[in-house]
Design an enzyme around this catalytic site. Structure first.
Site, PDB file in Angstrom:
ATOM      1  N   ASP A 194       0.845  -1.184   0.000  1.00 36.71           N
ATOM      2  CA  ASP A 194       0.000   0.000   0.000  1.00 36.71           C
ATOM      3  C   ASP A 194       0.884   1.238   0.000  1.00 36.71           C
ATOM      4  O   ASP A 194       1.951   1.220   0.613  1.00 36.71           O
ATOM      5  CB  ASP A 194      -0.846  -0.019   1.290  1.00 36.71           C
ATOM      6  CG  ASP A 194      -2.204   0.625   1.121  1.00 36.71           C
ATOM      7  OD1 ASP A 194      -2.761   0.540   0.022  1.00 36.71           O
ATOM      8  OD2 ASP A 194      -2.700   1.209   2.104  1.00 36.71           O
ATOM      9  N   TYR A 196       2.314   4.808   1.255  1.00 34.20           N
ATOM     10  CA  TYR A 196       2.307   5.466   2.568  1.00 34.20           C
ATOM     11  C   TYR A 196       1.093   6.386   2.645  1.00 34.20           C
ATOM     12  O   TYR A 196       0.766   7.084   1.675  1.00 34.20           O
ATOM     13  CB  TYR A 196       3.584   6.282   2.766  1.00 34.20           C
ATOM     14  CG  TYR A 196       4.843   5.447   2.875  1.00 34.20           C
ATOM     15  CD1 TYR A 196       4.977   4.487   3.872  1.00 34.20           C
ATOM     16  CD2 TYR A 196       5.901   5.641   1.992  1.00 34.20           C
ATOM     17  CE1 TYR A 196       6.148   3.727   3.987  1.00 34.20           C
ATOM     18  CE2 TYR A 196       7.074   4.894   2.103  1.00 34.20           C
ATOM     19  CZ  TYR A 196       7.188   3.937   3.102  1.00 34.20           C
ATOM     20  OH  TYR A 196       8.335   3.197   3.213  1.00 34.20           O
ATOM     21  N   PHE A 207       8.079   1.739  -0.775  1.00 30.45           N
ATOM     22  CA  PHE A 207       9.078   1.973   0.279  1.00 30.45           C
ATOM     23  C   PHE A 207       9.776   3.332   0.189  1.00 30.45           C
ATOM     24  O   PHE A 207      10.490   3.712   1.103  1.00 30.45           O
ATOM     25  CB  PHE A 207      10.144   0.862   0.297  1.00 30.45           C
ATOM     26  CG  PHE A 207       9.605  -0.497   0.631  1.00 30.45           C
ATOM     27  CD1 PHE A 207       9.309  -0.828   1.948  1.00 30.45           C
ATOM     28  CD2 PHE A 207       9.371  -1.437  -0.369  1.00 30.45           C
ATOM     29  CE1 PHE A 207       8.796  -2.083   2.269  1.00 30.45           C
ATOM     30  CE2 PHE A 207       8.854  -2.692  -0.060  1.00 30.45           C
ATOM     31  CZ  PHE A 207       8.556  -3.019   1.258  1.00 30.45           C
ATOM     32  N   HIS A 317       8.844  -9.360   6.099  1.00 28.55           N
ATOM     33  CA  HIS A 317       8.755  -7.935   5.746  1.00 28.55           C
ATOM     34  C   HIS A 317       9.767  -7.131   6.570  1.00 28.55           C
ATOM     35  O   HIS A 317      10.055  -7.474   7.721  1.00 28.55           O
ATOM     36  CB  HIS A 317       7.337  -7.437   6.029  1.00 28.55           C
ATOM     37  CG  HIS A 317       7.010  -6.134   5.392  1.00 28.55           C
ATOM     38  ND1 HIS A 317       7.324  -4.919   5.992  1.00 28.55           N
ATOM     39  CD2 HIS A 317       6.416  -5.829   4.208  1.00 28.55           C
ATOM     40  CE1 HIS A 317       6.916  -3.932   5.205  1.00 28.55           C
ATOM     41  NE2 HIS A 317       6.359  -4.457   4.120  1.00 28.55           N
TER      42      HIS A 317
END
Length: 353
Positions: A194, A196, A207, A317
Site C-alpha cells: 500500500d 504510505y 518503500f 517484511h
C-alpha cells in the site's frame, strides 16, 4: 765460424717462415672483400635489454586486469574496442546510458504531472489512462484499461477526488513505478502493498519517500540490511528514485490510498491491474530478480513464470515488527547483484546518496 753463421741463418729462416705461416693461418678466417668492411654489424643485446613480447589485449570490463591475456571466458567480456567515433570505455558507455535513462525518466514524470495539472486547471478529474505515459508499459497494459474492473476503479477514484478527500500519491505519481522504469530495462522487482498514507510520504514507488521527509521504519531497516550486506552507508533521505532509473521496479499492490487510512483503496481493482503487470513482466522477460518481502508480496509468486529463469528471493517484511525474524541477514541485495552479473548485466548500485 762459417758453419755457425750458416746454422744461425738457416734457423732464423725457419722461424720467420713458421711465424709467417702462423700469422697467415690466423688471418685466413677474417679475409673479406672490401664491401664487407662497410656491412652493418649486429649489436648483441645487453643483459638488461630483454626483448618484450607483444602486449596482451586490454579489456574494458570493469575490474579486468589489463596485464592478463584473454582467458577462456574472454568472449563474454564487453567489446574491447570502442565503436567508430565513440572512443568511450564500457564503463563510460554504461554511465552515459544511465544518465540518458535518468533524463528520460524525469521527462516522462514531468509529462504525467502536466496531464494531471491540465485536468486540475480545467476543473476536471484526470484521465487515469493518460497518466501512464511510458510506452513499453502502455503497449503491454493497454487492454487492462478497457476491462470492466478498470471502469469501476476509475469511478471509485473519481468519487474520492470529487469528495475532497486527500488521496495519495498525487495523480501525476500514481504510475511513477512504470513511468520511471521501462519494461525492457527492469532487472529487479520489489513488491509492496500500500502507498504510505501520511502527508507528503507517498511518491509512487514502494518503500520510497521524497527528500526532506522522515525515513519510515521499514526503509530504515532496508538501509540497515544494505549496510551489513554490501557495506552501504546510511543515507540521509529515503528517495529511491536512483534505484528505479537503474532498473528496479518498486511496485505496490494498490497504487492509491486515502490519507491516514491504510488499505482504504484495496480490493477496488488495483490488485487486478498490478497482478496483470507482474504477470506480463514475468512472461515477456527472462532472468529477473523478484524480492518478495512479507506474506502479501509472497502471494504474488504465483504470477511468476518459473520457466523464464527468474530468481525469487523471499524473506519476512522489513517492518519493525518482523525484520528481526529473517529480513536482517537475508543478503537479498548482494544475491540480486550476483544473479544479474551471472547473466551478463551490470549490477545495481544500491548506495543512496
Amino acid at each position: 765460424m762459417v758453419m755457425l753463421a750458416h746454422y744461425t741463418s738457416r734457423r732464423r729462416s725457419r722461424l720467420g717462415s713458421a711465424h709467417h705461416t702462423r700469422r697467415a693461418g690466423e688471418m685466413a678466417p677474417e679475409k673479406r672483400g672490401i664491401q664487407s668492411f662497410f656491412a652493418p654489424v649486429a649489436k648483441k643485446p645487453k643483459a638488461t635489454e630483454a626483448v618484450e613480447p607483444p602486449p596482451a589485449p586490454v579489456s574494458n570490463a570493469v575490474g579486468a586486469s589489463p596485464a592478463k591475456s584473454p582467458g577462456k571466458n574472454a568472449s563474454k567480456r564487453p567489446a574491447e574496442t570502442a565503436a567508430p567515433g565513440d572512443g568511450l570505455t564500457e564503463a563510460q558507455r554504461q554511465r552515459a546510458e544511465l544518465n540518458k535513462q535518468v533524463a528520460m525518466s524525469k521527462q516522462l514524470q514531468r509529462k504525467a504531472t502536466e496531464v494531471w495539472e491540465a485536468a486540475r486547471n480545467a476543473g476536471e478529474t484526470p484521465d487515469l489512462d493518460a497518466l501512464l505515459v511510458e510506452q513499453t508499459w502502455r503497449d503491454i497494459l493497454e487492454g487492462e484499461f478497457k476491462k470492466e474492473y478498470m471502469s469501476s476503479l476509475k469511478s471509485f477514484l473519481k468519487r474520492e477526488w470529487n469528495s475532497g478527500a486527500k488521496v495519495f500519491p498525487a495523480p501525476g505519481n500514481i504510475f511513477r513505478a512504470f513511468n520511471t522504469c521501462p519494461m525492457e530495462r527492469v532487472k529487479v522487482v520489489i513488491l509492496g502493498q500500500d502507498p504510505y498514507h501520511d502527508d507528503g510520504q507517498a511518491m509512487g514507488l514502494s518503500f520510497s519517500v521524497p527528500r526532506g521527509w522522515k525515513v519510515p521504519s521499514s526503509l530504515q531497516n532496508i538501509f540497515k540490511e544494505l549496510g551489513t550486506d554490501l557495506g552501504c552507508s546510511k543515507p540521509t533521505h529515503g528517495d529511491l528514485d536512483k534505484w528505479a532509473t537503474q532498473g528496479v521496479l518498486m511496485l505496490n499492490a494498490s497504487l492509491t490510498v486515502r490519507a491516514h487510512q491504510a488499505n482504504s483503496h484495496s480490493k477496488k481493482g488495483w490488485e487486478t491491474f498490478t497482478d496483470a503487470a507482474v504477470r506480463a513482466l514475468a512472461k515477456n522477460r527472462s532472468g529477473l530478480v523478484f524480492l518478495l518481502w512479507g506474506k502479501n508480496a509472497q502471494e504474488k509468486e504465483r504470477l511468476i513464470d518459473k520457466s523464464k529463469g527468474h530468481k525469487v528471493l523471499k524473506s519476512p517484511h522489513p517492518s519493525g515488527l518482523s525484520a528481526h525474524r529473517g529480513f536482517y541477514g537475508c543478503k537479498h541485495f548482494s544475491q540480486a547483484n550476483a544473479f544479474i552479473e551471472s547473466k551478463g548485466g551490470a549490477p545495481i548500485d544500491w548506495q543512496i546518496v
